[in-house]
Design an enzyme around this catalytic site. Structure first.
Site, PDB file in Angstrom:
ATOM      1  N   ASP A   1      31.598   3.951  12.905  1.00  0.00           N
ATOM      2  CA  ASP A   1      31.296   4.847  14.021  1.00  0.00           C
ATOM      3  C   ASP A   1      29.803   4.777  14.337  1.00  0.00           C
ATOM      4  O   ASP A   1      29.302   3.721  14.681  1.00  0.00           O
ATOM      5  CB  ASP A   1      31.751   6.274  13.704  1.00  0.00           C
ATOM      6  CG  ASP A   1      33.268   6.382  13.584  1.00  0.00           C
ATOM      7  OD1 ASP A   1      33.954   5.480  14.097  1.00  0.00           O
ATOM      8  OD2 ASP A   1      33.763   7.339  12.979  1.00  0.00           O
TER       9      ASP A   1
ATOM     10  N   ASP B   1       0.805  -1.227   0.000  1.00  0.00           N
ATOM     11  CA  ASP B   1       0.000   0.000   0.000  1.00  0.00           C
ATOM     12  C   ASP B   1       0.837   1.276   0.000  1.00  0.00           C
ATOM     13  O   ASP B   1       0.343   2.348   0.353  1.00  0.00           O
ATOM     14  CB  ASP B   1      -0.958   0.018   1.206  1.00  0.00           C
ATOM     15  CG  ASP B   1      -2.040  -1.053   1.099  1.00  0.00           C
ATOM     16  OD1 ASP B   1      -2.311  -1.500  -0.031  1.00  0.00           O
ATOM     17  OD2 ASP B   1      -2.596  -1.442   2.143  1.00  0.00           O
TER      18      ASP B   1
END
Length: 471
Positions: free
Chosen positions: A397, A224
């Site tokens: 990181d 949808d």
């Protein structure tokens, strides 16, 4: 004597042809020259049909793609308007070099207001997909590299047939090589119920069109226009641990709600356009997203002429503290190889998890050929012991990139992939936790032990590495 001269001239012409065409890609040129020397006639035949450079953009332009270009620009503006000046997201590009690089490298913008669910096992992910499909009200879009006619495949088929008979628009794309074992009966049953199907690069057609080496490796479900799934899972029983060779299957898959779903939808519908030549940009397929989530997500759509290599390189070279990688196939290009060496020399914690049991021995041997070189530089490698690890994750990181792309040359430059970049937040934290959990069930590869492998094994690795630019 004349035949020898003619044969030699033909051979020289073949060598010259490869060098002229591949001079910008020396690694690939050397590989094809090796194949040519080993198989003088067959090698050039394979090169002619497998090595042609394919451009998705040229194909789209040939099909009068002005409409798609304008639609994409409108979609970008729509997403950018969702990021207001008082939101932290508005300044995300100026925070560091990595974010600036992402803005320039990828053609899709960062999206705000997303909510992300991470799955590490197939069974939970499939149940969520099936539940969402069952609740569809308007349309269902599915695209997978591999679809199998087994128990899991049958569950999907039956549900899609049911939804199509309810009047829901169902579209299914599958790859011609990845799903080559998918029977005609399976597909005909879907079509008879009203499901529209499309084959991305049928093997026979694309072989003679010299595109067979370019595959659609994406795994997409959109329901949808509001719920999107993507990641590493295909549709098959092995992905829920039912293959006796591999047993437990460790993967990473995602469910998204929010603006990022618009770009998963865009990826599917541009693929549908390539296969079926149907332009679908009606607003009902791009509804207003009402997700209350706060996650930042950038969808990365890549292919033969829209590669993901620059993105992966940037993620690695901008790291300051850690680089964690999980991949079933580890075949870095020279730039990525140098970036990893430079990172670990700089004191960055670089760790890579690969399978202990390979599913493709030639590719696995090629992967091992890079292990010793990087172990000597200081990179830490681990072999996953619990089963087969198919997850494709890079953590740099406080940023992570994951999706369908492996750490190999095919994913870098030759296949149609779909990844996402996740920024500092709960998704990155979850992927880091998953990485540490996988480390706990992995054995570290020690350089002193790895160097003791047999000469036969080392020879296999050398041969596999020579061919690795083709993988």
């Amino acid at each position: 004597m004349l035949w020898i001269i003619i044969a030699l001239m033909v051979f020289i012409i073949q060598i010259a042809s490869i060098i002229i065409v591949e001079y910008r890609r020396p690694n690939k040129a050397v590989t094809w020259l090796i194949v040519l020397f080993i198989f003088p006639l067959l090698g050039f035949f394979l090169y002619y049909f497998l090595a042609k450079e394919y451009s998705c953009q040229r194909t789209l332009r040939r099909k009068n793609n002005r409409h798609w270009k304008q639609f994409k620009a409108d979609l970008i503006n729509r997403c950018n308007r969702r990021i207001t000046k008082d939101m932290p997201e508005a300044n995300v590009w100026r925070e560091n070099i990595m974010h600036a690089s992402l803005k320039n490298i990828t053609s899709v913008p960062i999206t705000a207001c997303n909510e992300v669910t991470v799955y590490t096992e197939g069974e939970e992910a499939y149940e969520s997909m099936l539940e969402s499909i069952a609740a569809a009200k308007h349309h269902i879009h599915i695209e997978f590299y591999i679809i199998r006619d087994d128990y899991l495949g049958t569950r999907f088929k039956q549900l899609l047939i049911r939804k199509a008979r309810e009047g829901i628009k169902v579209r299914l794309l599958y790859d011609g090589i990845g799903s080559r074992l998918l029977g005609k009966v399976f597909l005909q049953q879907l079509r008879d119920a009203g499901v529209e199907t499309g084959c991305f690069f049928p093997p026979l057609v694309t072989f003679f069109d010299k595109r067979i080496n370019y595959r659609n490796h994406r795994k997409i479900v959109v329901v949808d226009g509001k719920i999107g799934f993507f990641g590493g899972l295909n549709i098959g029983d092995e992905y829920v641990g039912k293959d006796p060779k591999f047993g437990y299957w460790r993967d990473t898959h995602f469910c998204l709600t929010g603006d990022a779903v618009l770009w998963i939808q865009y990826t599917f519908l541009t693929d549908w356009y390539l296969v079926k030549e149907q332009t679908i940009t009606d607003s009902v397929y791009y509804p207003i997203q009402e997700c209350p989530g706060k996650e930042l997500v950038q969808i990365v759509k890549s292919g033969p002429d829209e590669t993901i290599l620059e993105l992966i390189f940037s993620i690695i070279v901008t790291a300051k503290k850690r680089i964690y990688i999980e991949t079933p196939y580890f075949i870095p290009d020279p730039g990525v190889l140098l970036a990893l060496k430079t990172a670990v020399i700089s004191g960055i914690d670089v760790r890579v998890i690969i399978p202990a049991v390979p599913d493709k021995k030639l590719i696995y041997n090629a992967s091992l050929s890079y292990v010793q070189e990087l172990l000597q530089a200081g990179v830490r490698f681990y072999c996953y012991q619990k089963g087969f690890i198919h997850a494709k994750v890079i953590i740099s990181d406080n940023l992570a990139c994951s999706g369908s792309a492996n750490m190999d040359m095919r994913s870098f430059c030759g296949q149609f992939e779909l990844n996402a970049v996740f920024f500092d937040g709960k998704v990155v934290d979850r992927l880091v936790q998953d990485f540490y959990r996988d480390l706990s069930t992995s054995n570290e590869i020690l350089l002193s032990e790895f160097e003791k492998r047999s000469r036969i094994q080392k020879t296999k690795e050398v041969f596999a590495r020579l061919l690795s630019p083709l993988f």
